[in-house]
Design a protein around this motif. Structure first.
Motif, PDB file in Angstrom:
ATOM      1  N   ALA A  38       0.835  -1.206   0.000  1.00 29.43           N
ATOM      2  CA  ALA A  38       0.000   0.000   0.000  1.00 29.43           C
ATOM      3  C   ALA A  38       0.866   1.250   0.000  1.00 29.43           C
ATOM      4  N   ASP A  39       1.949   1.205   0.765  1.00 30.28           N
ATOM      5  CA  ASP A  39       2.864   2.346   0.805  1.00 30.28           C
ATOM      6  C   ASP A  39       3.572   2.536  -0.534  1.00 30.28           C
ATOM      7  N   LEU A  40       3.684   1.445  -1.316  1.00 33.97           N
ATOM      8  CA  LEU A  40       4.281   1.538  -2.642  1.00 33.97           C
ATOM      9  C   LEU A  40       3.269   2.005  -3.688  1.00 33.97           C
ATOM     10  N   GLY A  41       1.997   2.115  -3.263  1.00 38.27           N
ATOM     11  CA  GLY A  41       0.967   2.622  -4.169  1.00 38.27           C
ATOM     12  C   GLY A  41       0.075   1.582  -4.794  1.00 38.27           C
ATOM     13  N   ASN A  42       0.022   0.364  -4.223  1.00 34.82           N
ATOM     14  CA  ASN A  42      -0.842  -0.676  -4.782  1.00 34.82           C
ATOM     15  C   ASN A  42      -2.263  -0.511  -4.235  1.00 34.82           C
ATOM     16  N   PRO A  43      -3.236  -0.140  -5.092  1.00 31.47           N
ATOM     17  CA  PRO A  43      -4.593   0.120  -4.598  1.00 31.47           C
ATOM     18  C   PRO A  43      -5.302  -1.130  -4.090  1.00 31.47           C
ATOM     19  N   LEU A  44      -4.949  -2.310  -4.642  1.00 32.26           N
ATOM     20  CA  LEU A  44      -5.577  -3.546  -4.155  1.00 32.26           C
ATOM     21  C   LEU A  44      -5.156  -3.829  -2.718  1.00 32.26           C
ATOM     22  N   SER A  45      -3.885  -3.566  -2.417  1.00 40.19           N
ATOM     23  CA  SER A  45      -3.426  -3.735  -1.043  1.00 40.19           C
ATOM     24  C   SER A  45      -4.072  -2.710  -0.125  1.00 40.19           C
ATOM     25  N   GLN A  46      -4.287  -1.515  -0.633  1.00 35.55           N
ATOM     26  CA  GLN A  46      -4.944  -0.478   0.168  1.00 35.55           C
ATOM     27  C   GLN A  46      -6.373  -0.905   0.517  1.00 35.55           C
ATOM     28  N   ILE A  47      -7.057  -1.503  -0.450  1.00 32.49           N
ATOM     29  CA  ILE A  47      -8.408  -2.006  -0.191  1.00 32.49           C
ATOM     30  C   ILE A  47      -8.368  -3.166   0.794  1.00 32.49           C
ATOM     31  N   ASN A  48      -7.408  -4.089   0.609  1.00 33.57           N
ATOM     32  CA  ASN A  48      -7.295  -5.221   1.528  1.00 33.57           C
ATOM     33  C   ASN A  48      -6.987  -4.756   2.949  1.00 33.57           C
ATOM     34  N   LEU A  49      -6.143  -3.750   3.076  1.00 34.70           N
ATOM     35  CA  LEU A  49      -5.867  -3.184   4.399  1.00 34.70           C
ATOM     36  C   LEU A  49      -7.152  -2.637   5.023  1.00 34.70           C
ATOM     37  N   GLY A  50      -7.911  -1.902   4.225  1.00 36.76           N
ATOM     38  CA  GLY A  50      -9.179  -1.379   4.712  1.00 36.76           C
ATOM     39  C   GLY A  50     -10.095  -2.491   5.181  1.00 36.76           C
ATOM     40  N   ASN A  51     -10.155  -3.575   4.394  1.00 35.83           N
ATOM     41  CA  ASN A  51     -11.014  -4.707   4.762  1.00 35.83           C
ATOM     42  C   ASN A  51     -10.574  -5.333   6.084  1.00 35.83           C
ATOM     43  N   MET A  52      -9.254  -5.442   6.269  1.00 39.70           N
ATOM     44  CA  MET A  52      -8.748  -6.079   7.489  1.00 39.70           C
ATOM     45  C   MET A  52      -9.031  -5.212   8.715  1.00 39.70           C
ATOM     46  N   TYR A  53      -8.882  -3.905   8.569  1.00 38.12           N
ATOM     47  CA  TYR A  53      -9.213  -3.014   9.688  1.00 38.12           C
ATOM     48  C   TYR A  53     -10.722  -2.970   9.929  1.00 38.12           C
ATOM     49  N   TYR A  54     -11.495  -3.073   8.872  1.00 35.76           N
ATOM     50  CA  TYR A  54     -12.962  -3.037   9.001  1.00 35.76           C
ATOM     51  C   TYR A  54     -13.474  -4.292   9.709  1.00 35.76           C
ATOM     52  N   ASN A  55     -12.877  -5.449   9.374  1.00 41.97           N
ATOM     53  CA  ASN A  55     -13.357  -6.725   9.907  1.00 41.97           C
ATOM     54  C   ASN A  55     -12.558  -7.234  11.107  1.00 41.97           C
ATOM     55  N   GLY A  56     -11.472  -6.534  11.451  1.00 36.29           N
ATOM     56  CA  GLY A  56     -10.678  -6.958  12.591  1.00 36.29           C
ATOM     57  C   GLY A  56      -9.902  -8.227  12.340  1.00 36.29           C
ATOM     58  N   LEU A  57      -9.275  -8.333  11.177  1.00 34.07           N
ATOM     59  CA  LEU A  57      -8.493  -9.518  10.824  1.00 34.07           C
ATOM     60  C   LEU A  57      -7.011  -9.234  11.072  1.00 34.07           C
ATOM     61  N   GLY A  58      -6.448  -9.868  12.110  1.00 34.10           N
ATOM     62  CA  GLY A  58      -5.042  -9.651  12.430  1.00 34.10           C
ATOM     63  C   GLY A  58      -4.776  -8.333  13.124  1.00 34.10           C
ATOM     64  N   VAL A  59      -5.836  -7.610  13.408  1.00 31.02           N
ATOM     65  CA  VAL A  59      -5.715  -6.290  14.029  1.00 31.02           C
ATOM     66  C   VAL A  59      -7.074  -5.945  14.636  1.00 31.02           C
ATOM     67  N   LYS A  60      -7.097  -5.039  15.604  1.00 31.92           N
ATOM     68  CA  LYS A  60      -8.363  -4.623  16.192  1.00 31.92           C
ATOM     69  C   LYS A  60      -9.183  -3.852  15.164  1.00 31.92           C
ATOM     70  N   VAL A  61     -10.497  -3.988  15.250  1.00 35.94           N
ATOM     71  CA  VAL A  61     -11.374  -3.225  14.361  1.00 35.94           C
ATOM     72  C   VAL A  61     -11.090  -1.730  14.533  1.00 35.94           C
ATOM     73  N   ASP A  62     -10.886  -1.066  13.417  1.00 38.26           N
ATOM     74  CA  ASP A  62     -10.597   0.373  13.440  1.00 38.26           C
ATOM     75  C   ASP A  62     -11.220   0.991  12.186  1.00 38.26           C
ATOM     76  N   LEU A  63     -12.437   1.474  12.330  1.00 34.43           N
ATOM     77  CA  LEU A  63     -13.175   1.978  11.175  1.00 34.43           C
ATOM     78  C   LEU A  63     -12.518   3.212  10.561  1.00 34.43           C
ATOM     79  N   LYS A  64     -11.923   4.053  11.392  1.00 39.57           N
ATOM     80  CA  LYS A  64     -11.265   5.247  10.860  1.00 39.57           C
ATOM     81  C   LYS A  64     -10.042   4.872  10.025  1.00 39.57           C
ATOM     82  N   GLU A  65      -9.304   3.865  10.486  1.00 36.11           N
ATOM     83  CA  GLU A  65      -8.143   3.408   9.715  1.00 36.11           C
ATOM     84  C   GLU A  65      -8.599   2.740   8.418  1.00 36.11           C
TER      85      GLU A  65
END
Length: 274
Positions: A216-243
């Motif tokens: 995501a830091d390299l600019g891959n939009p698919l990874s940016q979406i996947n990061l959003g999904n993981m923060y939204y669903n709490g996968l491997g990290v606490k749920v964080d809707l703002k993140e």
């Protein structure tokens, strides 16, 4: 400065596809094709790249073909490679692997790496040549060792599919990680996907999150979406809707459809405040 400006404008639609910058850059490039203080071959090549990406009329397609056919007559490898790709992919002309191969041969003899990778693809698939996945694999390895991550990405595909080599998700992941070492945003994203589902490795949301963050830091939009999904669903990290929202917004710069995900998060945030 002008060269940098033109290159930036040629690539601008990939950064923000909503803005039709090609309608601005094409006239500018045409104007400077014969400008005395800029190498003409370089400017014609940039015009050809822009036309290849954005041509929509027969007039523009004919202009493109006139430009790139000239590259086959001069020692300009970038332009010659573009001509080979146009024939290989059948863009703007009837697809012809034979014509692509004929153009590629000169570049390959000069060790021009993008052309070597394209030749390796043709050997892998048997397009215009007798299929030889093993020789293709050797060329992919050579490309990777010389610093081209695409070689490792394509080699990983061979092992994932078992084409000419014994199928191995583990070996595929090893080569993807080599592409990561060369800052490949596609390779980094794909390693994240492997850890997310446990393909060729032990499943780990934590490692997937780290690789998605790097991509995501390299600019891959698919990874940016996947990061959003993981923060939204709490996968491997606490749920964080703002993140989650932050990464969806970032992804929307290249993939406007991610704005739908932003709306979903906004609704969730509104509900939590009521």
């Amino acid at each position: 400065i002008l060269r940098h400006f033109c290159q930036t404008m040629v690539n601008a639609n990939e950064v923000n596809p909503v803005i039709p910058t090609h309608r601005i850059i094409l006239p500018i490039l045409r104007y400077f094709v014969d400008y005395p203080y800029i190498p003409g071959d370089w400017m014609r090549y940039n015009l050809a790249v822009a036309l290849d990406r954005y041509a929509t009329t027969d007039e523009e397609r004919n202009e493109l073909m006139l430009l790139i056919n000239d590259f086959d007559e001069i020692d300009f490898m970038e332009g010659r490679h573009l001509l080979a790709k146009v024939y290989y992919e059948g863009r703007h002309v009837k697809q012809s692997f034979v014509a692509a191969l004929a153009v590629l041969e000169i570049n390959v003899r000069s060790a021009y790496m993008p052309s070597i990778i394209l030749l390796a693809k043709m050997l892998r698939d048997g397009n215009g040549v007798t299929a030889d996945p093993l020789q293709a694999a050797e060329l992919f390895i050579s490309a990777g060792l010389k610093g081209d991550p695409d070689g490792y990405l394509l080699l990983a595909e061979l092992f994932q599919q078992g084409r000419g080599v014994e199928k191995s998700e583990e070996r595929a992941l090893d080569y993807l990680k080599k592409a990561v070492e060369q800052k490949s945003k596609v390779g980094t994203h794909n390693v994240g996907c492997a850890y997310f589902v446990g393909k060729g490795c032990k499943q780990s949301y934590k490692k997937a999150l780290n690789y998605f963050k790097a991509a995501a830091d390299l600019g891959n939009p698919l990874s940016q979406i996947n990061l959003g999904n993981m923060y939204y669903n709490g996968l491997g990290v606490k749920v964080d809707l703002k993140e989650a929202r932050k990464w969806y917004v970032k992804a929307s710069e290249m993939k406007p459809e991610a704005l739908d995900l932003v709306k979903v998060v906004d609704e969730k945030l509104t509900e939590s405040m009521e």
